[in-house]
Enzyme design. Structure first.
Site, mmCIF file in Angstrom:
data_model
loop_
_atom_site.group_PDB
_atom_site.id
_atom_site.type_symbol
_atom_site.label_atom_id
_atom_site.label_comp_id
_atom_site.label_asym_id
_atom_site.label_seq_id
_atom_site.Cartn_x
_atom_site.Cartn_y
_atom_site.Cartn_z
ATOM 1 N N CYS A 1 0.818 -1.220 0.000
ATOM 2 C CA CYS A 1 0.000 0.000 0.000
ATOM 3 C C CYS A 1 0.856 1.276 0.000
ATOM 4 C CB CYS A 1 -0.994 -0.043 1.169
ATOM 5 S SG CYS A 1 -2.421 1.029 0.901
ATOM 6 N N HIS B 1 -4.001 -5.134 0.762
ATOM 7 C CA HIS B 1 -3.501 -5.607 2.056
ATOM 8 C C HIS B 1 -3.623 -7.134 2.148
ATOM 9 C CE1 HIS B 1 -2.861 -1.752 4.143
ATOM 10 N NE2 HIS B 1 -3.811 -1.311 3.348
ATOM 11 N N GLU C 1 -2.516 -8.966 4.462
ATOM 12 C CA GLU C 1 -2.541 -9.401 5.861
ATOM 13 C C GLU C 1 -3.943 -9.513 6.439
ATOM 14 O OE1 GLU C 1 -1.881 -4.861 6.004
ATOM 15 O OE2 GLU C 1 -1.444 -6.544 4.673
#
Length: 511
Positions: free
Chosen positions: A80, A168, A170
């Site tokens: 990002c 993202h 994660e």
């Protein structure tokens, strides 16, 4: 044993800890540092990840990391903000997005035979969270993936092990996020997966023996997972030289003091229970501000603990159940981008008169890792499965001032709620649950009489680490029975509400 390890540079993203947890789930050790405090021994890390950020790379105050010892020298994954940073300051262009790119998206293009996207197919869901977008790739940038709205969703720099993504991996909503991290860390960066609960126990016990020798150690037990696992590690390392003190601050759950002491007996630990409830309630008299309550409890705990520690001759060490998020969250905004939300009772603030060296066996672990380490030592599943309970106890679940009567009411309410969750087999489906006593009275009717009594809120959330949390959709039948039981059985309560706020924007605790 020297582990392979990954460096994560934090630019202030709310998701930075999640990146670390995902990496650890791959049995790879990693550490988080602020972007402007890169460790001097950076050559010891096998790969580097740049986190996201609420900041914009186009702003005058854009966050600038020194990547001179990293870029082109270490495998690098930029997430990002990191991806936009590499583009914007290396010959590409970042511009404001026409529409804020936030939420679920699907990969509409993936470069064929690309190792970074091995076992990930077009249509895979990813999670976007940014208001800028990469318009032009940086010098030598090669497009790897797109979504319908974001052309440059992923790219790499040719002739470098440098990869960048605008989504993202994660977060839970990126369905192949773990696979992507594995592709980068295991297959591209060739980091060994050697970080396991068993290896942690063996190495920690050996380190504790070398560090402590024959010295005596005192540990404050709370009955929770962290302090209990810390105690078992120390017990394995130094046996009878560990002295545990379990303080009843008068703000524990109903019967918790005796129940927990009984549980510790079965673990072979050397534990002394100290009932100091009156001392704590006296110190809290008249205090309503949450931080003042926390500080008063912390101060009295240290005084009580110090009195008890002096009863043990020749103690050299104070053990604490501090875990990694405590340390990260307690870095102030000046020390890095992670802001301190509230004071942690485990970190700092110890007075000089304690004069003890600190040992923190769990300071490298996240909460879920603590549980896995406990399980590898065959600890009681009920203890390891216990919901987190705040250090200040019920004091921060009683809004306003604290009295013995309010504590009694909340203990009774909490017992009905928690026991009900267990009876309905809901306890293990909830990450944390508790009741909050509100500083309001409301009108009710019992029999033919009007009442003017307390209102309580029930809170149950699901989470993996406490950083983000969603309220749990408990069955209406369960809530109905629990409400009836509380109102009928707990004198002083005539209204029950259920908290349906998620974190963020709300916190899990109300204070």
């Amino acid at each position: 044993m020297q582990h392979n390890k990954v460096l994560i540079l934090d630019f202030g993203s709310q998701y930075t800890q999640l990146i670390a947890r995902r990496v650890r789930e791959l049995n790879i050790y990693c550490e988080i540092y602020p972007y402007n405090k890169i460790p001097k021994e950076v050559e010891e890390y096998n790969a580097v990840i740049l986190s996201g950020s609420p900041n914009s790379v186009r702003a005058e105050n854009a966050l600038h990391p020194d990547l001179s010892q990293i870029r082109g020298k270490k495998p690098l994954l930029a997430v990002c903000y990191g991806a936009q940073y590499l583009a914007h300051f290396s010959g590409g262009e970042v511009a404001p997005s026409n529409t804020r790119e936030y939420g679920r998206a699907k990969l509409s293009y993936i470069k064929p035979k690309e190792a970074f996207f091995k076992n990930i197919n077009e249509g895979s869901q990813v999670w976007m969270s940014h208001s800028d977008t990469i318009k032009d790739l940086p010098t030598n940038g090669l497009l790897l993936a797109s979504t319908h709205d974001v052309k440059n969703a992923a790219y790499k720099i040719e002739d470098e092990d440098t990869y960048a993504i605008q989504f993202h991996p994660e977060v839970y909503h990126s369905t192949d996020g773990k696979q992507l991290l594995e592709n980068f860390l295991v297959h591209i960066a060739q980091v060994e997966q050697d970080w396991t609960p068993q290896s942690f126990v063996e190495e920690t016990v050996e380190d504790l023996q070398n560090k402590i020798g024959n010295d005596r150690v005192v540990l404050g037990l709370s009955g929770g997972v962290d302090s209990s696992v810390a105690a078992m590690l120390l017990h394995k390392a130094i046996g009878k030289n560990l002295y545990c003190i379990f303080v009843n601050n008068g703000l524990l759950r109903k019967n918790e003091f005796t129940d927990v002491l009984d549980q510790y007996k079965d673990m072979g630990l050397n534990v002394k229970g100290v009932d100091a409830s009156t001392r704590f309630l006296d110190a809290l008299a008249g205090l309503s501000d949450p931080e003042e309550k926390r500080k008063a409890i912390g101060r009295v705990f240290i005084e009580v603990f110090d009195d008890e520690a002096h009863e043990i001759s020749d103690v050299k060490w104070l053990a604490q159940g501090t875990i990694y998020p405590d340390i990260i969250e307690s870095v102030s905004a000046t020390g890095g981008p992670s802001a301190t939300i509230k004071s942690h009772h485990n970190v700092g603030g110890l007075p000089d008169f304690m004069k003890l060296k600190i040992v923190e066996p769990l300071k490298a672990l996240f909460k879920d890792e603590v549980r896995r380490v406990g399980a590898s030592m065959d600890m009681d599943k009920n203890l390891l499965g216990r919901h987190p309970f705040p250090g200040p106890g019920l004091a921060i679940r009683i809004l306003g001032d604290i009295t013995a009567e309010k504590v009694r009411i909340l203990q009774e309410v909490d017992a009905v709620f928690i026991n009900g969750l267990k009876e309905w087999n809901l306890y293990d489906k909830v990450w944390q649950a508790g009741a909050i006593l509100l500083p309001v009275n409301s009108v009710g009717v019992m029999g033919d009489e009007r009442t003017y009594e307390k209102c309580v809120a029930l809170r149950a959330v699901e989470s993996t680490d406490g950083m983000t949390a969603d309220w749990v959709n408990l069955p209406y039948e369960f809530l109905q029975k629990t409400s009836n039981d509380i109102i009928n059985k707990v004198k002083g309560v005539n209204r029950v509400v259920y908290d349906i706020s998620s974190k963020p924007p709300a916190t899990i605790e109300w204070e």
